[in-house]
Design a protein around this motif. Structure first.
Motif, PDB file in Angstrom:
ATOM      1  N   ASN A   1      53.796  20.299  29.254  1.00 49.96           N
ATOM      2  CA  ASN A   1      53.779  21.242  29.793  1.00 49.96           C
ATOM      3  C   ASN A   1      52.739  21.166  30.854  1.00 49.96           C
ATOM      4  OD1 ASN A   1      56.266  22.791  28.391  1.00 49.96           O
ATOM      5  ND2 ASN A   1      54.324  22.973  27.446  1.00 49.96           N
ATOM      6  N   ASN A   2      52.827  21.205  32.079  1.00 47.77           N
ATOM      7  CA  ASN A   2      52.271  21.764  32.628  1.00 47.77           C
ATOM      8  C   ASN A   2      51.486  19.698  33.567  1.00 47.77           C
ATOM      9  OD1 ASN A   2      51.897  24.183  33.576  1.00 47.77           O
ATOM     10  ND2 ASN A   2      50.692  24.678  31.776  1.00 47.77           N
ATOM     11  N   ILE A   3      52.759  18.849  33.343  1.00 49.02           N
ATOM     12  CA  ILE A   3      52.345  17.291  33.735  1.00 49.02           C
ATOM     13  C   ILE A   3      52.483  17.896  35.670  1.00 49.02           C
ATOM     14  CG2 ILE A   3      53.114  15.571  33.958  1.00 49.02           C
ATOM     15  CD1 ILE A   3      54.573  16.102  31.088  1.00 49.02           C
ATOM     16  N   SER A   4      51.709  16.999  35.979  1.00 46.46           N
ATOM     17  CA  SER A   4      51.551  16.595  37.353  1.00 46.46           C
ATOM     18  C   SER A   4      51.933  15.334  37.758  1.00 46.46           C
ATOM     19  CB  SER A   4      50.574  16.813  37.955  1.00 46.46           C
ATOM     20  OG  SER A   4      50.270  16.113  39.590  1.00 46.46           O
ATOM     21  N   VAL A   5      52.741  15.065  38.769  1.00 52.01           N
ATOM     22  CA  VAL A   5      53.806  13.680  38.565  1.00 52.01           C
ATOM     23  C   VAL A   5      53.250  13.192  39.667  1.00 52.01           C
ATOM     24  CG1 VAL A   5      55.811  11.853  38.959  1.00 52.01           C
ATOM     25  CG2 VAL A   5      55.402  13.702  37.152  1.00 52.01           C
ATOM     26  N   TYR A   6      52.922  12.405  40.584  1.00 51.96           N
ATOM     27  CA  TYR A   6      52.545  11.595  42.066  1.00 51.96           C
ATOM     28  C   TYR A   6      54.379  11.079  42.450  1.00 51.96           C
ATOM     29  CZ  TYR A   6      51.305   9.345  45.870  1.00 51.96           C
ATOM     30  OH  TYR A   6      51.380   8.742  47.238  1.00 51.96           O
ATOM     31  N   VAL A   7      54.664  11.618  43.087  1.00 52.32           N
ATOM     32  CA  VAL A   7      56.068  11.460  43.938  1.00 52.32           C
ATOM     33  C   VAL A   7      55.705  10.659  45.416  1.00 52.32           C
ATOM     34  CG1 VAL A   7      58.070  11.350  44.654  1.00 52.32           C
ATOM     35  CG2 VAL A   7      56.743  12.705  42.668  1.00 52.32           C
ATOM     36  N   PRO A   8      55.782   9.043  45.675  1.00 54.98           N
ATOM     37  CA  PRO A   8      55.289   8.766  47.371  1.00 54.98           C
ATOM     38  C   PRO A   8      56.627   9.081  48.310  1.00 54.98           C
ATOM     39  CG  PRO A   8      55.822   7.046  45.392  1.00 54.98           C
ATOM     40  CD  PRO A   8      56.115   8.466  44.730  1.00 54.98           C
ATOM     41  N   ASN A   9      55.661   8.762  49.433  1.00 48.04           N
ATOM     42  CA  ASN A   9      56.704   9.602  50.842  1.00 48.04           C
ATOM     43  C   ASN A   9      57.433   8.365  51.235  1.00 48.04           C
ATOM     44  OD1 ASN A   9      54.962   7.493  51.915  1.00 48.04           O
ATOM     45  ND2 ASN A   9      54.428   8.793  53.418  1.00 48.04           N
ATOM     46  N   HIS A  10      58.670   8.699  51.570  1.00 41.64           N
ATOM     47  CA  HIS A  10      59.557   7.760  52.468  1.00 41.64           C
ATOM     48  C   HIS A  10      60.753   6.285  50.783  1.00 41.64           C
ATOM     49  CE1 HIS A  10      58.378   8.030  55.945  1.00 41.64           C
ATOM     50  NE2 HIS A  10      56.861   8.361  55.912  1.00 41.64           N
ATOM     51  N   ASN A  11      60.814   7.150  49.433  1.00 38.57           N
ATOM     52  CA  ASN A  11      61.191   7.031  49.162  1.00 38.57           C
ATOM     53  C   ASN A  11      60.580   5.873  47.947  1.00 38.57           C
ATOM     54  OD1 ASN A  11      63.453   7.178  46.623  1.00 38.57           O
ATOM     55  ND2 ASN A  11      64.456   5.392  48.403  1.00 38.57           N
ATOM     56  N   GLY A  12      59.667   5.603  48.313  1.00 40.66           N
ATOM     57  CA  GLY A  12      58.211   4.421  47.731  1.00 40.66           C
ATOM     58  C   GLY A  12      58.522   4.550  45.965  1.00 40.66           C
ATOM     59  N   PRO A  13      57.709   3.203  45.965  1.00 45.83           N
ATOM     60  CA  PRO A  13      58.279   3.741  44.447  1.00 45.83           C
ATOM     61  C   PRO A  13      57.178   4.100  43.671  1.00 45.83           C
ATOM     62  CG  PRO A  13      56.472   1.526  45.247  1.00 45.83           C
ATOM     63  CD  PRO A  13      57.583   1.872  46.327  1.00 45.83           C
ATOM     64  N   GLY A  14      57.418   4.482  41.972  1.00 45.94           N
ATOM     65  CA  GLY A  14      56.627   5.532  41.521  1.00 45.94           C
ATOM     66  C   GLY A  14      57.110   7.007  40.695  1.00 45.94           C
ATOM     67  N   GLY A  15      56.120   8.190  40.579  1.00 41.31           N
ATOM     68  CA  GLY A  15      57.147   8.843  40.238  1.00 41.31           C
ATOM     69  C   GLY A  15      57.722   9.367  38.590  1.00 41.31           C
ATOM     70  N   ASN A  16      57.079   8.866  37.973  1.00 50.06           N
ATOM     71  CA  ASN A  16      57.265   8.135  36.899  1.00 50.06           C
ATOM     72  C   ASN A  16      55.918   9.198  35.455  1.00 50.06           C
ATOM     73  OD1 ASN A  16      58.989   6.024  37.013  1.00 50.06           O
ATOM     74  ND2 ASN A  16      57.182   4.577  37.243  1.00 50.06           N
ATOM     75  N   THR A  17      57.646   9.929  35.054  1.00 52.93           N
ATOM     76  CA  THR A  17      56.500  10.817  33.283  1.00 52.93           C
ATOM     77  C   THR A  17      55.584   9.833  32.369  1.00 52.93           C
ATOM     78  OG1 THR A  17      58.223  11.337  32.248  1.00 52.93           O
ATOM     79  CG2 THR A  17      57.827  12.687  33.450  1.00 52.93           C
ATOM     80  N   LYS A  18      55.267   9.995  31.680  1.00 57.78           N
ATOM     81  CA  LYS A  18      54.971   9.304  30.837  1.00 57.78           C
ATOM     82  C   LYS A  18      56.338   9.533  29.513  1.00 57.78           C
ATOM     83  CE  LYS A  18      50.054   9.460  30.104  1.00 57.78           C
ATOM     84  NZ  LYS A  18      48.759  10.158  29.029  1.00 57.78           N
ATOM     85  N   TYR A  19      56.707   8.451  28.534  1.00 60.15           N
ATOM     86  CA  TYR A  19      57.588   7.989  27.654  1.00 60.15           C
ATOM     87  C   TYR A  19      57.809   9.866  26.995  1.00 60.15           C
ATOM     88  CZ  TYR A  19      59.169   3.547  29.510  1.00 60.15           C
ATOM     89  OH  TYR A  19      59.466   2.644  30.763  1.00 60.15           O
ATOM     90  N   GLN A  20      58.698   9.783  25.949  1.00 57.24           N
ATOM     91  CA  GLN A  20      59.132  10.312  24.743  1.00 57.24           C
ATOM     92  C   GLN A  20      60.194   9.840  24.287  1.00 57.24           C
ATOM     93  OE1 GLN A  20      60.476  14.499  25.571  1.00 57.24           O
ATOM     94  NE2 GLN A  20      58.570  14.422  27.089  1.00 57.24           N
ATOM     95  N   THR A  21      60.415  10.190  23.234  1.00 58.59           N
ATOM     96  CA  THR A  21      61.017   9.341  22.163  1.00 58.59           C
ATOM     97  C   THR A  21      61.928  10.032  22.028  1.00 58.59           C
ATOM     98  OG1 THR A  21      59.267   8.072  20.582  1.00 58.59           O
ATOM     99  CG2 THR A  21      61.792   8.794  19.512  1.00 58.59           C
TER     100      THR A  21
END
Length: 127
Positions: free
Chosen positions: A29-49
């Motif tokens: 719950n209440n995760i903040s994910v940084y998503v870069p502009n211009h389709n840049g790399p990044g924007g991932n959550t932590k893994y779940q099983t």
């Protein structure tokens, strides 16, 4: 015996550090994910099983700062197709190709023409 068990558990937590995974049926719950502009790399959550093979992931997207994003699951068994046009204030099911017991995360992307970086606020579970 108790002291040994506590010591082993403590040591394993120190070794794994931030690599904590969550059971796939529990919401993160209440995760903040940084998503870069211009389709840049990044924007991932932590893994779940993953709990159930190929079950769709659950996403409650609280805020995207008014920006429309794309999202997909990505894990041990590869990446699923992108779910296009997701916005804050909505709940989504996100396709998955991950097999039970393997690791999966959400990957977000912005439009190539999007000039704004986004801090998406969300809840998610891999199921």
């Amino acid at each position: 015996m108790k002291k040994v068990l506590v010591g082993v558990l403590s040591a394993s937590l120190l070794l794994t550090g931030g690599a904590v995974t969550y059971a796939g049926t529990a919401w993160q719950n209440n995760i903040s994910v940084y998503v870069p502009n211009h389709n840049g790399p990044g924007g991932n959550t932590k893994y779940q099983t993953k709990a159930t093979s190929s079950a769709q992931a659950g996403l409650r997207l609280h805020a995207t700062q008014g920006v429309t994003l794309d999202v997909r699951t990505k894990g041990t068994n590869g990446a699923a197709a992108w779910k296009r046009g997701v916005k804050g204030g909505n709940t989504y099911s996100v396709p998955s190709v991950t097999v039970s017991g393997n690791q999966e995360r959400l990957e977000f992307s912005s439009n190539i023409f999007e000039g704004k970086n986004v801090n998406a606020i969300l809840d998610w579970r891999s199921n």
